[in-house]
Design a protein around this motif. Structure first.
Motif, PDB file in Angstrom:
ATOM      1  N   ALA A   1       5.292   4.332   0.779  1.00 13.15           N
ATOM      2  CA  ALA A   1       4.794   2.986   0.510  1.00 13.15           C
ATOM      3  C   ALA A   1       5.175   2.073   1.658  1.00 13.15           C
ATOM      4  CB  ALA A   1       5.357   2.451  -0.799  1.00 13.15           C
TER       5      ALA A   1
ATOM      6  N   THR B   1       6.782  -1.621  -6.497  1.00 10.49           N
ATOM      7  CA  THR B   1       5.702  -1.476  -7.473  1.00 10.49           C
ATOM      8  C   THR B   1       4.753  -0.353  -7.075  1.00 10.49           C
ATOM      9  OG1 THR B   1       4.328  -3.165  -6.412  1.00 10.49           O
ATOM     10  CG2 THR B   1       5.836  -3.900  -8.145  1.00 10.49           C
ATOM     11  N   VAL B   2       4.529  -0.166  -5.807  1.00  6.63           N
ATOM     12  CA  VAL B   2       3.692   0.951  -5.367  1.00  6.63           C
ATOM     13  C   VAL B   2       4.398   2.274  -5.669  1.00  6.63           C
ATOM     14  CG1 VAL B   2       2.641   2.100  -3.383  1.00  6.63           C
ATOM     15  CG2 VAL B   2       2.486  -0.382  -3.621  1.00  6.63           C
TER      16      VAL B   2
ATOM     17  N   TYR C   1      -0.038   8.753  -2.269  1.00  4.04           N
ATOM     18  CA  TYR C   1       0.381   9.713  -3.274  1.00  4.04           C
ATOM     19  C   TYR C   1      -0.307  11.040  -2.971  1.00  4.04           C
ATOM     20  CZ  TYR C   1       2.687   6.415  -6.431  1.00  4.04           C
ATOM     21  OH  TYR C   1       3.572   5.523  -6.997  1.00  4.04           O
TER      22      TYR C   1
ATOM     23  N   ALA D   1      -3.305   4.274  -2.203  1.00  4.13           N
ATOM     24  CA  ALA D   1      -3.087   3.416  -3.365  1.00  4.13           C
ATOM     25  C   ALA D   1      -2.696   2.025  -2.905  1.00  4.13           C
ATOM     26  CB  ALA D   1      -1.999   4.003  -4.260  1.00  4.13           C
ATOM     27  N   GLY D   2      -3.058   1.026  -3.713  1.00  6.50           N
ATOM     28  CA  GLY D   2      -2.738  -0.347  -3.361  1.00  6.50           C
ATOM     29  C   GLY D   2      -2.357  -1.182  -4.567  1.00  6.50           C
ATOM     30  N   ASP D   3      -1.493  -2.162  -4.318  1.00  6.47           N
ATOM     31  CA  ASP D   3      -1.098  -3.140  -5.335  1.00  6.47           C
ATOM     32  C   ASP D   3      -1.340  -4.506  -4.719  1.00  6.47           C
ATOM     33  OD1 ASP D   3       1.765  -3.485  -7.543  1.00  6.47           O
ATOM     34  OD2 ASP D   3       0.058  -4.792  -7.188  1.00  6.47           O
ATOM     35  N   GLN D   4      -2.373  -5.199  -5.198  1.00  7.30           N
ATOM     36  CA  GLN D   4      -2.831  -6.418  -4.544  1.00  7.30           C
ATOM     37  C   GLN D   4      -1.723  -7.409  -4.287  1.00  7.30           C
ATOM     38  OE1 GLN D   4      -6.284  -7.872  -3.320  1.00  7.30           O
ATOM     39  NE2 GLN D   4      -4.335  -8.391  -2.367  1.00  7.30           N
TER      40      GLN D   4
ATOM     41  N   MET E   1       0.826  -1.202   0.000  1.00  6.75           N
ATOM     42  CA  MET E   1       0.000   0.000   0.000  1.00  6.75           C
ATOM     43  C   MET E   1       0.860   1.253   0.000  1.00  6.75           C
ATOM     44  SD  MET E   1      -3.102  -1.249   0.130  1.00  6.75           S
ATOM     45  CE  MET E   1      -4.024   0.253   0.481  1.00  6.75           C
TER      46      MET E   1
ATOM     47  N   TRP F   1      -6.850   2.885  -6.622  1.00  4.92           N
ATOM     48  CA  TRP F   1      -6.812   4.235  -6.053  1.00  4.92           C
ATOM     49  C   TRP F   1      -8.064   4.576  -5.263  1.00  4.92           C
ATOM     50  CZ3 TRP F   1      -2.368   6.901  -6.504  1.00  4.92           C
ATOM     51  CH2 TRP F   1      -1.493   6.552  -7.529  1.00  4.92           C
TER      52      TRP F   1
ATOM     53  N   LEU G   1      -2.040   0.593 -10.168  1.00  8.12           N
ATOM     54  CA  LEU G   1      -2.478   0.616  -8.775  1.00  8.12           C
ATOM     55  C   LEU G   1      -3.985   0.811  -8.662  1.00  8.12           C
ATOM     56  CD1 LEU G   1       0.282   2.870  -7.155  1.00  8.12           C
ATOM     57  CD2 LEU G   1       0.267   0.388  -7.468  1.00  8.12           C
TER      58      LEU G   1
ATOM     59  N   GLY H   1       4.060   3.362  -9.281  1.00  9.11           N
ATOM     60  CA  GLY H   1       2.811   4.064  -9.558  1.00  9.11           C
ATOM     61  C   GLY H   1       1.955   3.561 -10.694  1.00  9.11           C
TER      62      GLY H   1
END
Length: 125
Positions: free
Chosen positions: A50, A106-107, A37, A97-100, A34, A115, A113, A110
């Motif tokens: 992040a 990776t977060v 931004y 923001a999140g990246d599963q 997570m 949002w 993601l 950007g």
């Protein structure tokens, strides 16, 4: 459906503090990296901070390092951003923001993601 809902924004004086929260649903929060931004008026969205799935790894933009702290509560599916020593240049809309299945890198990159809709932080000097 994934939902990231930010709260805690508002008006603060320079030198003051605010804590932002992001409540997550619809994703496996404990497996998601997570981050936060922000987008200031007339500027592009920029990376702030992040955190890894476990919370053991973090990354910060140089502009906030030493002043902001990112943390997470996996049991309650909440992401936090503690902001101290606020400056007028911190004024912006802040986005969760999140990246599963991603990581801190990776977060910070950007792309791809999930949002939230953002919360406005205004710092008066």
């Amino acid at each position: 459906q994934v939902q990231l809902v930010e709260s805690g924004g508002g008006l603060a004086q320079a030198g003051g503090s605010l804590r932002l929260s992001c409540a997550a649903s619809g994703l496996t929060f404990g497996s998601a990296a997570m981050g936060w931004y922000r987008q200031a008026p007339g500027k592009e969205r920029e990376f702030v901070a992040a955190i890894s799935r476990s919370g053991g790894s973090t990354a910060y933009a140089d502009s906030v390092k030493g002043r902001f702290t990112i943390s997470r509560d996996n049991a309650n599916r909440i992401l936090y951003l503690e902001m101290n020593s606020l400056k007028s240049e911190d004024t912006a809309v802040y986005y969760c923001a999140g990246d599963q299945w991603g990581n801190v890198a990776t977060v910070a990159a950007g792309t791809g993601l999930l949002w939230g809709k953002g919360t406005l932080v205004t710092v008066s000097s």
